[in-house]
Design a protein around this motif. Structure first.
Motif, PDB file in Angstrom:
ATOM      1  N   GLU A 180     -10.249  -3.394   2.546  1.00 19.94           N
ATOM      2  CA  GLU A 180      -9.125  -2.484   2.730  1.00 19.94           C
ATOM      3  C   GLU A 180      -8.786  -2.367   4.211  1.00 19.94           C
ATOM      4  O   GLU A 180      -7.624  -2.359   4.604  1.00 19.94           O
ATOM      5  N   ASP A 181      -9.840  -2.298   4.986  1.00 22.72           N
ATOM      6  CA  ASP A 181      -9.650  -2.151   6.415  1.00 22.72           C
ATOM      7  C   ASP A 181      -8.960  -3.368   7.017  1.00 22.72           C
ATOM      8  O   ASP A 181      -8.061  -3.258   7.850  1.00 22.72           O
ATOM      9  N   GLU A 182      -9.384  -4.537   6.582  1.00 22.72           N
ATOM     10  CA  GLU A 182      -8.780  -5.763   7.079  1.00 22.72           C
ATOM     11  C   GLU A 182      -7.307  -5.838   6.703  1.00 22.72           C
ATOM     12  O   GLU A 182      -6.461  -6.260   7.493  1.00 22.72           O
ATOM     13  N   PHE A 183      -7.018  -5.455   5.456  1.00 25.84           N
ATOM     14  CA  PHE A 183      -5.627  -5.474   5.013  1.00 25.84           C
ATOM     15  C   PHE A 183      -4.784  -4.607   5.945  1.00 25.84           C
ATOM     16  O   PHE A 183      -3.722  -5.003   6.407  1.00 25.84           O
ATOM     17  N   GLU A 184      -5.320  -3.432   6.192  1.00 27.02           N
ATOM     18  CA  GLU A 184      -4.570  -2.470   7.001  1.00 27.02           C
ATOM     19  C   GLU A 184      -4.339  -2.991   8.428  1.00 27.02           C
ATOM     20  O   GLU A 184      -3.223  -2.923   8.949  1.00 27.02           O
ATOM     21  N   ARG A 185      -5.383  -3.490   9.025  1.00 32.03           N
ATOM     22  CA  ARG A 185      -5.266  -4.024  10.379  1.00 32.03           C
ATOM     23  C   ARG A 185      -4.328  -5.240  10.430  1.00 32.03           C
ATOM     24  O   ARG A 185      -3.568  -5.428  11.377  1.00 32.03           O
ATOM     25  N   ALA A 186      -4.406  -6.036   9.366  1.00 28.28           N
ATOM     26  CA  ALA A 186      -3.605  -7.260   9.349  1.00 28.28           C
ATOM     27  C   ALA A 186      -2.110  -6.970   9.454  1.00 28.28           C
ATOM     28  O   ALA A 186      -1.351  -7.730  10.071  1.00 28.28           O
TER      29      ALA A 186
END
Lengths: 210, 210, 210, 210
Positions: A180-186
């Motif tokens: 989820e975090d990666e998605f958000e940062r991406a």
DNA sequence: TATGAATGAGGCTTCATTCAT
DNA sequence: TATGAATGAAGCCTCATTCAT
């Protein structure tokens, strides 16, 4: 037609099953009966609701793709946003689409968007429209001097969309961490990468040691 | 035994025919007999040289992909080049590959690289290696302070490669003008877009009147 | 034609390879190339010496079967032997054939003698001749009053041959212990069983305490 | 769903057609389409009910063979019968099986029981079980002193079964007259031959003038 | 609506046989 | 004789689609 009260909408049930099966086995490697099994309905019922196996895929794609086209259109209509902010919202929308419905997005990307010889060809115009809408946003930025002149908006749109789709591919194939975090940062990073560039700006960033 | 003077290498002949047919009809929509016909050989000869229809595609992919992997490796080894120059050469190599063998590149992209559920899965490691090699170049740039720290090299590599592959897709599907001139300009532009960013740099470019 | 000095007789080499391969894989489950590989010769050479795959089997069968027919004829011609002794020699001959060339006998039994719909049908007359020759021996015994009148010689011959072939099947399939000793004992026992009967004769054997 | 009144059981229909076709052309020399044609159904229906051509044969064999195994078991359970009477009933059962379903028995014998390298190997255990059950009957006779000690029950069972199967082969290939009368007589004669022996017993039969 | 039996064209693969060298 | 590339008919199996109930 259905969706009423407790009665399940069999048509929707089948369509959702198709998403699951197409995503898991691939459109060409699954049988219509796999979809029926997944949906828990009889074989023939699939053909009661759909003309063919292909129609299911077409419908899945068109339904979802139109939502994206509309979304991009709405984003572009927000006059208070800068081009970069608009692209940020576009990226956010696509990535969220994957977050919420990874199977569906996988099917769309793998079986349609990137399938040149079958469905890609069929829906080329629809696909092109998405690139065009992104290009429209870029074009505005070029006109207001924010974006470079020497990179055409069509070219830029392809780079932008290509980068995003590649990220999705990375998550799909476990080539990139999918949290989820990666998605958000991406969402921000991809815009930062494409709009701001990978390089450290000469002025904006003084100097970075190692 | 093969490749010599007048004697035709039937195996190569069949492989080349496969490129043509796979590109034109798509791997799933062509028959082995189409390949044989295209090559002008008997049906059975295809199976004399190859175990299956799939093996032909695997071989086409592996042969070409390795060339690219080697090329990227060699480019990275050129110590006199800056990271950006290296990426420029990588982009140049891939785009030239398409220029010289558009059918083969189309097959590789459409049937392997972007085919998640069939050959993509099979060759995932080889595909990943390409991304890794690009990431290595980016990582060096991050270390020397040229590239931004907040964008990981893996992420950057995906954006970079995704943008290029999308350009190829655009040419394949006639979504972008495919002329020699465009190919040539694209080599620098895609690097300019991804490394320099679509935006006009605050300092470098004074101001542009839309 | 060959067989001279050091030169190997390729024809014989191929035939022997066929025995091995047919025995191991079965006639229908082996390819002509398997035979060639086993013989260590080129593919096409098989067709230089034989018209077809079937011809090899036919030749193997006919060659061996004729030897057996001749042997039975010679045994029957021994005027100093009783019918039972003749049958003992016939059984001995067949069992020895298996001892010395188990693969060949396996092929003959499995692929010809017991293959009703292919080669069995083709060589029916030759097969029948073997039964007839055994029947001739039995018939003489019936005439001299040694053998029962109510059992026709044809019927008796079938029982006798069937019992022997079943023993061979047992050894082939590991349903019966296949040792040199067992082979030797079987020669007499099968005659004892068929001629003397499984039952203890009322008079000859006083009484056996179970 | 099947077997009822007018409704035809297509599965059974196909299985019966397979018996006819396998018996007539042989398993290896018939096509699946021959079976479908014989059954009067569409090609694909065969694969609706069966996984493969081989599965049909396996099913035909297993179904029938189990009936025989059960029959032998039941016969052996009849405590009021002597071993010889039991063997008489076993022979009667097998011969009646052929009388009533010659095609099925032909298929079982030719394509399975006597086919070492294909189905014979596959069903070896089941086949062995039949020999074992016969051996059990013989063993009881050896224990009560009726049958000879020097012939093992396994050996005797093979001779007995081999003789019967050879008779069936004789009828199948027209090597022996195949009339109702012959079938009936054979039941007793084969037992007479194997148990009593072909030879005239020293005492029981005074002397026969050839 | 719902079921699943029935249809049959399509296509991959095998492999016996031929042929050029 | 010897090689193995070349041929192409044959056949199993798949599976999208239709249909009777």
């Amino acid at each position: 037609m259905s969706g009423r009260s407790g009665a399940v909408d069999k048509r929707r049930l089948i369509l959702d099953a198709a998403i699951t099966v197409f995503a898991r086995q691939g459109f060409h490697h699954c049988r219509v009966s796999d979809v029926a099994d997944q949906a828990g309905v009889a074989y023939g019922l699939v053909y009661h609701y759909f003309d063919s196996k292909e129609q299911m895929l077409n419908e899945l794609f068109l339904e979802r793709w139109q939502i994206m086209l509309d979304a991009i259109g709405e984003i572009d209509a927000k006059t208070d946003l800068t081009p970069r902010q608009k692209l940020r919202e576009v990226a956010g929308f696509i990535i969220d689409s994957y977050r919420h419905e990874p199977d569906l997005m996988k099917v769309i990307i793998v079986e349609v968007t990137r399938a040149a010889n079958s469905f890609g060809r069929l829906h080329l115009e629809k696909i092109r429209e998405a690139y065009n809408r992104i290009a429209v946003i870029v074009e505005a930025a070029r006109r207001d001097g924010t974006f470079k002149q020497d990179i055409s908006s069509e070219f830029a749109a392809m780079c932008f969309y290509g980068a995003i789709e590649q990220l999705l591919s990375g998550w799909i194939f476990d080539l990139l961490p999918a949290t989820e975090d990666e998605f958000e940062r991406a969402k921000s990073l991809v815009v930062e990468a494409i709009c701001g560039g990978l390089e450290v700006s000469p002025s904006s960033t003084p100097a970075v040691s190692g």
